[in-house]
Design a protein around this motif. Structure first.
Motif, PDB file in Angstrom:
ATOM      1  N   LYS A 167       0.820  -1.209   0.000  1.00 54.64           N
ATOM      2  CA  LYS A 167       0.000   0.000   0.000  1.00 54.64           C
ATOM      3  C   LYS A 167       0.852   1.258   0.000  1.00 54.64           C
ATOM      4  CE  LYS A 167      -4.160  -1.647   2.303  1.00 54.64           C
ATOM      5  NZ  LYS A 167      -5.144  -1.344   3.371  1.00 54.64           N
ATOM      6  N   GLY A 168       0.415   2.255  -0.762  1.00 49.14           N
ATOM      7  CA  GLY A 168       1.025   3.579  -0.706  1.00 49.14           C
ATOM      8  C   GLY A 168       0.568   4.305   0.542  1.00 49.14           C
ATOM      9  N   LYS A 169       1.336   5.295   0.973  1.00 51.69           N
ATOM     10  CA  LYS A 169       1.009   5.954   2.240  1.00 51.69           C
ATOM     11  C   LYS A 169      -0.260   6.784   2.162  1.00 51.69           C
ATOM     12  CE  LYS A 169       3.992  10.076   1.799  1.00 51.69           C
ATOM     13  NZ  LYS A 169       5.068  10.837   2.492  1.00 51.69           N
ATOM     14  N   PHE A 170      -0.637   7.233   0.956  1.00 52.30           N
ATOM     15  CA  PHE A 170      -1.881   7.966   0.797  1.00 52.30           C
ATOM     16  C   PHE A 170      -2.911   7.170  -0.004  1.00 52.30           C
ATOM     17  CE2 PHE A 170       1.039  11.771   1.149  1.00 52.30           C
ATOM     18  CZ  PHE A 170       0.611  12.122   2.420  1.00 52.30           C
ATOM     19  N   TYR A 171      -2.502   6.687  -1.177  1.00 50.15           N
ATOM     20  CA  TYR A 171      -3.439   6.029  -2.078  1.00 50.15           C
ATOM     21  C   TYR A 171      -2.781   4.809  -2.715  1.00 50.15           C
ATOM     22  CZ  TYR A 171      -5.552  10.718  -1.922  1.00 50.15           C
ATOM     23  OH  TYR A 171      -6.069  11.904  -1.511  1.00 50.15           O
ATOM     24  N   GLU A 172      -3.620   4.005  -3.325  1.00 51.11           N
ATOM     25  CA  GLU A 172      -3.239   2.861  -4.161  1.00 51.11           C
ATOM     26  C   GLU A 172      -2.724   1.684  -3.347  1.00 51.11           C
ATOM     27  OE1 GLU A 172      -1.333   3.437  -8.006  1.00 51.11           O
ATOM     28  OE2 GLU A 172      -1.449   5.610  -7.687  1.00 51.11           O
ATOM     29  N   ALA A 173      -3.068   0.515  -3.854  1.00 51.91           N
ATOM     30  CA  ALA A 173      -2.627  -0.736  -3.230  1.00 51.91           C
ATOM     31  C   ALA A 173      -2.554  -1.801  -4.312  1.00 51.91           C
ATOM     32  CB  ALA A 173      -3.595  -1.154  -2.131  1.00 51.91           C
ATOM     33  N   TYR A 174      -1.564  -2.662  -4.187  1.00 50.97           N
ATOM     34  CA  TYR A 174      -1.384  -3.759  -5.138  1.00 50.97           C
ATOM     35  C   TYR A 174      -1.219  -5.071  -4.381  1.00 50.97           C
ATOM     36  CZ  TYR A 174      -0.461   0.083  -8.354  1.00 50.97           C
ATOM     37  OH  TYR A 174      -0.560   1.234  -9.087  1.00 50.97           O
ATOM     38  N   THR A 175      -1.761  -6.136  -4.958  1.00 50.13           N
ATOM     39  CA  THR A 175      -1.596  -7.466  -4.377  1.00 50.13           C
ATOM     40  C   THR A 175      -0.416  -8.148  -5.061  1.00 50.13           C
ATOM     41  OG1 THR A 175      -3.963  -7.631  -3.920  1.00 50.13           O
ATOM     42  CG2 THR A 175      -2.701  -9.681  -3.917  1.00 50.13           C
ATOM     43  N   ALA A 176       0.571  -8.519  -4.269  1.00 52.81           N
ATOM     44  CA  ALA A 176       1.794  -9.142  -4.799  1.00 52.81           C
ATOM     45  C   ALA A 176       1.796 -10.628  -4.459  1.00 52.81           C
ATOM     46  CB  ALA A 176       3.020  -8.468  -4.201  1.00 52.81           C
TER      47      ALA A 176
END
Length: 360
Positions: A167-176
């Protein structure tokens, strides 16, 4: 009896695949039965679509990015206030809210109201503090670790099973699903939002959200729960349906009671498939982009925020209609190049001039 007229400034006029909440907030304010509004849109980029939506925004102004510092923002707001006599400002983007919190007293001296949490309340729900938040308020949260460098990423990944959420500290998230994917996501997010980055345990289950409004004294003024029915690659809800779930509303009540939060909040939750346990995965410190669904369900949260900001004591809204759906869509808005040029060069665009008083 005539309704009061408020001049309200609203940020978050962007409308990309992860839209800002600004237009939904404005739409809700336009439908208020308690007051009339003149909307001052505050935008960062000349291509933010809300700038050119004359049916929603009376006048738009460009403001500096949060990275420029809150004193630069205050100077710009002072100029805008001189022209518009703003009664209230509603920031709707995570990255800017801390600046508005720090400017609260200065804005009040100018005559501009806000309805925001304190700085300590804001920081307590940051993503990298979520584990401590869960422990403090006895709320289930997925295990997470905060990382600042590549070496820390590699070390922290040893404490997770794949997949892992980055996760980014403000926005966006990716599943790795591997170390390589996690590292790629780390680089992508730090390049866009800076460090730190949060690694979070992946919980398999149904994604749920709650839009909630606190009165700053420990009471939940309103809350509507929603189940995501279509999710973008960035993890954002593109469609959802309001649901009646007493456990989710009770959780929102507990958060407001414990934190005494003032203003809008979004709880992002997952109901685990295996156990049915509800995990809190994120707290956003503002109204969500889907907040207009609350209006459709019978609770106008932005309207209630304005009323509380002007000192009204409201009875909490305890019921809402389940089974209401929202679906986002792309729309090609045609506007004049001259409007874009005016905003780009002058930093302002007026759609509806203020009514002038005439004296005979």
């Amino acid at each position: 009896m005539s309704k009061p007229l408020y001049t309200i400034a609203v940020t978050g006029l962007n409308a990309i695949d992860s839209p800002g909440p600004g237009i939904s907030v404005i739409r809700a304010l336009r439908e208020s039965h308690c007051f009339d509004v003149r909307i001052v849109g505050l935008a960062y980029e000349a291509l933010d679509p809300g700038i050119y939506m004359g049916e929603w925004v009376d006048v738009a102004y460009q403001i500096p990015y949060p990275s420029n510092g809150h004193h630069i923002l205050l100077d710009r707001l002072a100029v805008i206030h001189e022209q518009e006599q703003i009664d209230l400002v509603i920031p709707t983007l995570d990255a800017e809210i801390i600046g508005f919190i720090k400017l609260k007293s200065s804005l009040e001296e100018m005559g501009i109201r806000t309805f925001l949490p304190t700085l300590s309340q804001f920081e307590a729900r940051l993503k990298h503090n979520l584990n401590q938040y869960g422990e403090a308020y006895n709320i289930l949260v997925p295990h997470s670790e905060t990382v600042f460098s590549l070496s820390e990423v590699k070390k922290a990944l040893q404490n997770f099973e794949y997949p892992v959420v980055v996760k980014g500290k403000f926005y966006e998230a990716y599943t790795a699903y591997s170390e390589a994917e996690a590292i790629q996501s780390f680089y992508k997010l730090t390049a866009k939002w800076g460090a730190p980055i949060i690694l979070q345990e992946h919980i398999t289950g149904q994604e749920l959200n709650v839009t909630a409004l606190g009165d700053g004294k420990g009471r939940l003024t309103g809350a509507v729960a929603m189940r995501k029915t279509f999710i973008t690659q960035a993890g954002k809800a593109w469609a959802g349906i309001s649901i009646r779930d007493t456990a989710l509303i009770s959780l929102a009540e507990r958060v407001m009671k414990e934190t005494k939060w003032a203003g809008g909040m979004e709880l992002e939750l997952i109901k685990e498939e295996k156990t049915g346990n509800v995990y809190l995965i994120e707290i956003n410190p503002r109204f969500p982009a889907w907040v207009y669904l609350s209006v459709a369900c019978g609770q106008n949260h932005p309207e209630a925020l304005v009323r509380m900001a002007f000192g009204e004591e409201l009875t909490p809204m305890q019921t809402y209609e389940a089974g209401k759906m929202f679906i986002r869509y792309a729309f090609d808005m045609v506007c004049e190049l001259s409007d874009f040029a005016a905003f780009s060069t002058q930093g302002t665009l007026e759609h509806q001039p203020k009514l002038q008083a005439f004296y005979w």
